[in-house]
Design a protein around this motif. Structure first.
Motif, mmCIF file in Angstrom:
data_model
loop_
_atom_site.group_PDB
_atom_site.id
_atom_site.type_symbol
_atom_site.label_atom_id
_atom_site.label_comp_id
_atom_site.label_asym_id
_atom_site.label_seq_id
_atom_site.Cartn_x
_atom_site.Cartn_y
_atom_site.Cartn_z
ATOM 1 N N PRO A 320 0.734 -1.153 0.169
ATOM 2 C CA PRO A 320 0.019 -0.057 0.105
ATOM 3 C C PRO A 320 0.770 1.246 -0.116
ATOM 4 O O PRO A 320 0.357 2.321 -0.279
ATOM 5 C CB PRO A 320 -0.902 -0.240 1.405
ATOM 6 N N ALA A 321 2.077 1.218 0.446
ATOM 7 C CA ALA A 321 2.743 2.524 0.459
ATOM 8 C C ALA A 321 3.400 2.828 -0.793
ATOM 9 O O ALA A 321 4.093 3.882 -0.855
ATOM 10 C CB ALA A 321 3.912 2.132 1.671
ATOM 11 N N LEU A 322 3.542 1.856 -1.752
ATOM 12 C CA LEU A 322 4.403 2.260 -2.991
ATOM 13 C C LEU A 322 3.503 3.097 -3.925
ATOM 14 O O LEU A 322 2.272 3.236 -4.022
ATOM 15 C CB LEU A 322 4.750 0.930 -3.639
ATOM 16 N N THR A 323 4.218 3.811 -4.726
ATOM 17 C CA THR A 323 3.787 4.561 -5.849
ATOM 18 C C THR A 323 4.114 4.088 -7.326
ATOM 19 O O THR A 323 5.219 3.298 -7.209
ATOM 20 C CB THR A 323 3.856 6.002 -5.665
ATOM 21 N N ALA A 324 3.644 4.501 -8.249
ATOM 22 C CA ALA A 324 4.364 4.301 -9.659
ATOM 23 C C ALA A 324 5.703 4.715 -9.667
ATOM 24 O O ALA A 324 6.357 3.908 -10.436
ATOM 25 C CB ALA A 324 3.511 4.795 -10.613
ATOM 26 N N ARG A 325 6.063 5.810 -9.265
ATOM 27 C CA ARG A 325 7.567 6.240 -9.273
ATOM 28 C C ARG A 325 8.385 5.279 -8.566
ATOM 29 O O ARG A 325 9.400 5.029 -9.045
ATOM 30 C CB ARG A 325 7.530 7.506 -8.499
ATOM 31 N N ASP A 326 7.884 4.747 -7.279
ATOM 32 C CA ASP A 326 8.611 3.803 -6.744
ATOM 33 C C ASP A 326 8.965 2.548 -7.436
ATOM 34 O O ASP A 326 10.082 2.036 -7.442
ATOM 35 C CB ASP A 326 8.039 3.401 -5.274
ATOM 36 N N VAL A 327 7.726 2.089 -8.123
ATOM 37 C CA VAL A 327 8.023 1.010 -8.978
ATOM 38 C C VAL A 327 8.891 1.280 -10.200
ATOM 39 O O VAL A 327 9.830 0.367 -10.573
ATOM 40 C CB VAL A 327 6.735 0.388 -9.719
ATOM 41 N N HIS A 352 17.821 -8.378 -10.545
ATOM 42 C CA HIS A 352 18.023 -8.028 -11.949
ATOM 43 C C HIS A 352 19.255 -8.601 -12.442
ATOM 44 O O HIS A 352 18.983 -9.065 -13.886
ATOM 45 C CB HIS A 352 18.337 -6.589 -11.957
ATOM 46 N N GLU A 353 20.488 -8.720 -12.046
ATOM 47 C CA GLU A 353 21.483 -9.367 -12.712
ATOM 48 C C GLU A 353 21.202 -10.766 -12.829
ATOM 49 O O GLU A 353 21.761 -11.220 -14.029
ATOM 50 C CB GLU A 353 22.856 -9.049 -11.627
ATOM 51 N N ILE A 354 20.940 -11.444 -11.860
ATOM 52 C CA ILE A 354 20.556 -12.799 -12.404
ATOM 53 C C ILE A 354 19.450 -12.954 -13.492
ATOM 54 O O ILE A 354 19.779 -13.941 -14.285
ATOM 55 C CB ILE A 354 20.016 -13.556 -10.941
ATOM 56 N N SER A 355 18.445 -12.267 -13.502
ATOM 57 C CA SER A 355 17.608 -12.373 -14.583
ATOM 58 C C SER A 355 18.325 -12.036 -16.121
ATOM 59 O O SER A 355 18.280 -12.867 -17.029
ATOM 60 C CB SER A 355 16.462 -11.427 -14.517
ATOM 61 N N LYS A 356 19.351 -11.085 -16.302
ATOM 62 C CA LYS A 356 19.914 -10.908 -17.149
ATOM 63 C C LYS A 356 21.066 -11.990 -17.645
ATOM 64 O O LYS A 356 20.878 -12.367 -18.904
ATOM 65 C CB LYS A 356 20.750 -9.390 -17.186
ATOM 66 N N PHE A 357 21.729 -12.387 -16.671
ATOM 67 C CA PHE A 357 22.476 -13.690 -17.108
ATOM 68 C C PHE A 357 21.536 -14.860 -17.521
ATOM 69 O O PHE A 357 22.190 -15.324 -18.464
ATOM 70 C CB PHE A 357 23.074 -14.044 -15.679
ATOM 71 N N HIS A 358 20.389 -14.929 -17.196
ATOM 72 C CA HIS A 358 19.622 -16.155 -17.967
ATOM 73 C C HIS A 358 18.912 -15.493 -19.202
ATOM 74 O O HIS A 358 18.412 -16.426 -19.774
ATOM 75 C CB HIS A 358 18.679 -16.537 -16.834
ATOM 76 N N GLY A 359 19.048 -14.364 -19.470
ATOM 77 C CA GLY A 359 18.492 -13.808 -20.748
ATOM 78 C C GLY A 359 16.917 -13.507 -20.446
ATOM 79 O O GLY A 359 15.978 -13.428 -21.329
ATOM 80 N N TRP A 360 16.387 -13.212 -19.101
ATOM 81 C CA TRP A 360 14.994 -13.179 -18.988
ATOM 82 C C TRP A 360 15.071 -11.664 -18.663
ATOM 83 O O TRP A 360 15.890 -10.931 -18.685
ATOM 84 C CB TRP A 360 14.711 -13.947 -17.659
ATOM 85 N N LYS A 361 13.889 -11.314 -18.174
ATOM 86 C CA LYS A 361 13.533 -9.867 -17.999
ATOM 87 C C LYS A 361 12.674 -9.758 -16.526
ATOM 88 O O LYS A 361 11.732 -10.552 -16.426
ATOM 89 C CB LYS A 361 13.000 -9.234 -18.908
ATOM 90 N N LEU A 362 13.132 -9.081 -15.560
ATOM 91 C CA LEU A 362 12.473 -8.989 -14.365
ATOM 92 C C LEU A 362 11.868 -7.748 -14.345
ATOM 93 O O LEU A 362 12.309 -6.370 -14.553
ATOM 94 C CB LEU A 362 13.447 -8.941 -12.987
ATOM 95 N N GLU A 363 10.465 -7.580 -14.119
ATOM 96 C CA GLU A 363 9.709 -6.329 -14.153
ATOM 97 C C GLU A 363 8.677 -6.213 -13.099
ATOM 98 O O GLU A 363 8.044 -7.310 -12.870
ATOM 99 C CB GLU A 363 8.940 -6.330 -15.896
ATOM 100 N N TYR A 364 8.648 -5.062 -12.576
ATOM 101 C CA TYR A 364 7.718 -4.949 -11.385
ATOM 102 C C TYR A 364 6.283 -4.200 -12.041
ATOM 103 O O TYR A 364 6.601 -3.192 -12.810
ATOM 104 C CB TYR A 364 8.274 -4.063 -10.369
ATOM 105 N N THR A 365 5.221 -4.350 -11.559
ATOM 106 C CA THR A 365 4.097 -3.576 -11.874
ATOM 107 C C THR A 365 3.292 -3.449 -10.699
ATOM 108 O O THR A 365 3.363 -4.380 -9.552
ATOM 109 C CB THR A 365 3.098 -4.349 -12.739
ATOM 110 N N LEU A 366 2.559 -2.581 -10.730
ATOM 111 C CA LEU A 366 1.677 -2.071 -9.308
ATOM 112 C C LEU A 366 0.217 -1.788 -9.852
ATOM 113 O O LEU A 366 -0.022 -0.986 -10.606
ATOM 114 C CB LEU A 366 2.214 -0.907 -8.482
#
Length: 380
Positions: A320-327, A352-366
Motif C-alpha cells: 500500500p505504501a508504494l507509488t508508480a514512481r517507486d515501481v 536483476h543481474e541474475i535475470s539478465k544472465f539467464h536472458g530473462w527480464k524482471l519487471e515490477y507492476t503495481l
C-alpha cells in the motif's frame, strides 16, 4: 513528530569520500600552483611587451627632427593608443608634443606596474630607464591592464570549470567502480542471512532439545549440511557474477516442484499455482532470486502469491505504501527508503543481474496497491 532515522554511510561510501577528498585537495593544490605560475608568466610577457612598445616609441621620437609632427599624425597616434587604453605624454626638447594622460596624472618613481584607484597600469618613463636616456626626448607611457586582468580571470574561470568537470567525472567513475567492487560483498552479506538463520535455528534445536529421536537429529543435521552447501554455492556464484558475463552461467534442467515446495515452507501465507514442470537455469542463482523476491513480499504483506508457467514466474503481494514512481525505481534496480518498503527492496539489484544472465527480464507492476514481480522468460 516522528524523527527520521540517521543515515549511516557504508564502509565503501566512507572510503569513496576519503579517496575523493584527497584527490580533490591534491587537484586544487596543483590547480593553484599552475594558476599562479601561469598568471606570473603571462604578466611578465605583458610587461615585456609594454616595455618594448614604449622603448620603440622613444626610439622613434628620438630619431625625428626638431619639427613637431602634424596634428593629423597626432590624432592618429592618440586614436590608436586610446583604443588600447594607453596614455602617452611626449616631450621633445622641452616642448610638449602630446599629452593624453587624465587629469589625475599617473606618476610613479619606477617603471613597472602601479596601482591607481581600482585599476592597475604599466608605467614607463624613458628618463627612468637607464638603458635609454635622451634629454631631448621624453616619453611617459601608461597602459591600463584591466583588459589583461579580465582575460586572465576568464582563463582562470575556464580552468576552474574544467577542474570541477574533471573532478565530477573522476568522482562519478570512482563511485561506480567502488560500488561495483563492494556489490558482491553486499550481495553475499544479504544472501547469507536466511541460511544462517536456518543453521542457527537447527543448531539451537539440537543443543537445547533433549531426548531427540535419531530421525529428528538426522533431519536437523541434514538441514544444517544442506544450508552450509547452499551458503558455499551462493558465495561462489555471487563472487563470480562479473566473470559470468564472459563465461556464461551454469545451466541445467531442474524440476520446479521441489523448489516451489521449499519456498512454500518459508511461511504459511505463501500460496503457489504452477503449471511449470521443469526449467533450464542455474539452480543456485534461481533459488537466490526467488528467495529474495518472496522474502521481500513477506516483509510487506502477510500473504504472497506465486504463479509459474511456461511464460514466466510472478510473485505478488500487497504494497500500500508504494507509488508508480517507486515501481520505476525498482525496475531500474534501485533501493527504496525504509519508509516506502521494509528492507528497502534489498536484493533486487542482484535479482536483476541474475535475470539478465539467464536472458530473462524482471519487471515490477503495481495495480490497486498490489505489487507484482514478473520474471519473463526469453522468447515468451
Amino acid at each position: 513528530m516522528k524523527k527520521k532515522p540517521k543515515t549511516t554511510l557504508k564502509l565503501w561510501e566512507k572510503s569513496f569520500l576519503l579517496t575523493f577528498c584527497v584527490f580533490f585537495i591534491l587537484l586544487n593544490i596543483a590547480f593553484g600552483i599552475w594558476s599562479v605560475y601561469q598568471f606570473k608568466s603571462a604578466l611578465t610577457r605583458e610587461m615585456e611587451f609594454c616595455r618594448a612598445e614604449a622603448q620603440q616609441l622613444t626610439a622613434r621620437i628620438s630619431a625625428v627632427n626638431e619639427k613637431a609632427p602634424s596634428e593629423l599624425e597626432m590624432e592618429r597616434l592618440l586614436h590608436f593608443y586610446s583604443g588600447r587604453q594607453t596614455y602617452l605624454k611626449i616631450i621633445f626638447d622641452g616642448e610638449q608634443w602630446m599629452n593624453s594622460f587624465p587629469d589625475d596624472a599617473i606618476l610613479a618613481e619606477h617603471n613597472g606596474t602601479v596601482r591607481v584607484g581600482n585599476d592597475t597600469f604599466y608605467y614607463y618613463d624613458s628618463l627612468l630607464d637607464a638603458g635609454i636616456r635622451d634629454q631631448n626626448a621624453e616619453l611617459c607611457y601608461a597602459k591600463n591592464l584591466a583588459g589583461f586582468y579580465g582575460k586572465q580571470y576568464k582563463i582562470l574561470a575556464g580552468t576552474a570549470a574544467a577542474m570541477l568537470l574533471i573532478s565530477a567525472i573522476v568522482g562519478a567513475l570512482l563511485y561506480q567502480a567502488m560500488k561495483r567492487i563492494y556489490r558482491p560483498v553486499s550481495n553475499i552479506s544479504h544472501e547469507l542471512k536466511t541460511p544462517l538463520t536456518s543453521v542457527m535455528g537447527y543448531a539451537q534445536y539440537l543443543s537445547q532439545t533433549s531426548r531427540l529421536s535419531e530421525a529428528d537429529r538426522k533431519f536437523a543435521q541434514q538441514q544444517i549440511l544442506q544450508e552450509a552447501y547452499y551458503m558455499k554455492d551462493i558465495v561462489d556464484r555471487v563472487l563470480t557474477l562479473d566473470s559470468i558475463k564472459n563465461t556464461g552461467i551454469h545451466r541445467e534442467v531442474i524440476s520446479m516442484e521441489p523448489l516451489l515446495e521449499e519456498l512454500c515452507q518459508l511461511d504459511d501465507g505463501i500460496s503457489i499455482e504452477s503449471s511449470l514442470a521443469t526449467l533450464e537455469c542455474d539452480p543456485v542463482l534461481i533459488k537466490s532470486m526467488l528467495l529474495n523476491l518472496v522474502n521481500n513480499g513477506l516483509r510487506e504483506s502477510k500473504s504472497v502469491q506465486i504463479a509459474a508457467s511456461a511464460e514466466g514466474i510472478t510473485i505478488s503481494n500487497e504494497a500500500p505504501a508504494l507509488t508508480a514512481r517507486d515501481v520505476r525505481h525498482l525496475n531500474q534496480g534501485e533501493l527504496l527508503s525504509r519508509e516506502k518498503i521494509k528492507g528497502s527492496g534489498y536484493g533486487i539489484p542482484l535479482c536483476h543481474e541474475i535475470s539478465k544472465f539467464h536472458g530473462w527480464k524482471l519487471e515490477y507492476t503495481l495495480q490497486h496497491h498490489n505489487l507484482t514481480a514478473h520474471i519473463h522468460f526469453a522468447g515468451k
